[in-house]
Design a protein around this motif. Structure first.
Motif, PDB file in Angstrom:
ATOM      1  N   GLU A   3       0.826  -1.212   0.000  1.00 45.18           N
ATOM      2  CA  GLU A   3       0.000   0.000   0.000  1.00 45.18           C
ATOM      3  C   GLU A   3       0.858   1.259   0.000  1.00 45.18           C
ATOM      4  O   GLU A   3       0.558   2.222  -0.723  1.00 45.18           O
ATOM      5  N   GLU A  32     -13.474  -5.138  -3.255  1.00 46.01           N
ATOM      6  CA  GLU A  32     -12.991  -4.093  -2.350  1.00 46.01           C
ATOM      7  C   GLU A  32     -14.097  -3.061  -2.089  1.00 46.01           C
ATOM      8  O   GLU A  32     -14.265  -2.592  -0.953  1.00 46.01           O
ATOM      9  N   ARG A  91      -8.631   4.544  -0.257  1.00 45.87           N
ATOM     10  CA  ARG A  91      -8.362   3.098  -0.176  1.00 45.87           C
ATOM     11  C   ARG A  91      -8.519   2.446  -1.547  1.00 45.87           C
ATOM     12  O   ARG A  91      -7.697   1.612  -1.961  1.00 45.87           O
ATOM     13  N   LYS A  95      -5.886   0.559  -4.145  1.00 46.56           N
ATOM     14  CA  LYS A  95      -6.181  -0.769  -4.682  1.00 46.56           C
ATOM     15  C   LYS A  95      -6.049  -0.776  -6.204  1.00 46.56           C
ATOM     16  O   LYS A  95      -5.491  -1.721  -6.788  1.00 46.56           O
ATOM     17  N   GLN A  98      -2.413  -0.763  -7.146  1.00 48.07           N
ATOM     18  CA  GLN A  98      -1.837  -2.093  -6.944  1.00 48.07           C
ATOM     19  C   GLN A  98      -2.220  -3.040  -8.078  1.00 48.07           C
ATOM     20  O   GLN A  98      -1.482  -3.979  -8.386  1.00 48.07           O
TER      21      GLN A  98
END
Length: 220
Positions: A3, A32, A91, A95, A98
């Protein structure tokens, strides 16, 4: 990619290629989003292969190109829903990074009326996050010095948290927040209680948590 590595690598991207999101990435993001909605009592929705909200809208600042995929941040208008949308939005941006995607937070430079989301009468569309494969990976935005954004603290976890917080995307990149610690209790304040300031609070909180480590402190 961790992260914190994703936070460091992520930059605002407004121009995207036509490459579609894979079913695997859509499923990963959807899972998610489901967790964010359940934990925060939100109504965040993923929109794919639909450019209506961006196609004909000509903003005064920050023109977007070829945005077909985005995360719509929606919630019931109650409590600290702006803060929660900011927190979960940050958040989800991490994600997406990533997963190999680029992103950009969007609040006013899109056509909300043409955004194909389902809203209850007591819900609000707070903003959207453009996601996809950028034509570039973007560039690092200019940040205020850490000394202007916090009360100095010698604890390493606090410094690590601030290093992540200064990378948080805020409205017009104004970074109108101030963080300080009293022992292991951390507080964050903004210049006003405007919805954008509340959204920024959520974004910055998430970044600070990732840098500092949630186990090292508590929010006031």
């Amino acid at each position: 990619m961790t992260e914190i590595e994703a936070i460091r690598a992520r930059h605002a991207v407004r121009n995207y290629t036509a490459k579609p999101l894979s079913p695997e990435i859509i499923d990963e993001l959807s899972q998610e989003i489901e967790q964010c909605n359940r934990q925060g009592q939100l109504h965040i929705q993923l929109v794919t292969e639909n450019e209506d909200a961006f196609k004909t809208f000509i903003p005064l600042f920050g023109r977007f190109k070829n945005v077909k995929n985005y995360i719509a941040l929606a919630a019931k208008k109650q409590g600290d829903f702006y803060v929660k949308c900011g927190y979960c939005g940050a958040r989800l941006m991490v994600k997406a990074q990533q997963a190999g995607l680029n992103s950009c937070w969007v609040t006013n430079t899109y056509n909300a009326k043409k955004c194909p989301v389902t809203l209850a009468p007591d819900e609000e569309l707070v903003g959207v996050i453009a996601i996809g494969y950028g034509t570039t990976d973007g560039t690092q935005h200019k940040s205020k010095s850490m000394e202007r954004l916090c009360k100095p603290c010698s604890d390493k976890w606090f410094t690590d948290g601030m290093n992540a917080a200064v990378l948080a995307p805020t409205g017009l990149n104004r970074q109108n927040f101030f963080i300080e610690a009293n022992g292991n209790t951390v507080s964050i304040r903004t210049k006003d209680n405007h919805p954008m300031s509340q959204i920024n609070t959520g974004i910055v909180k998430y970044h600070f948590e990732i840098g500092a480590g949630r186990e090292n402190f508590n929010w006031e």
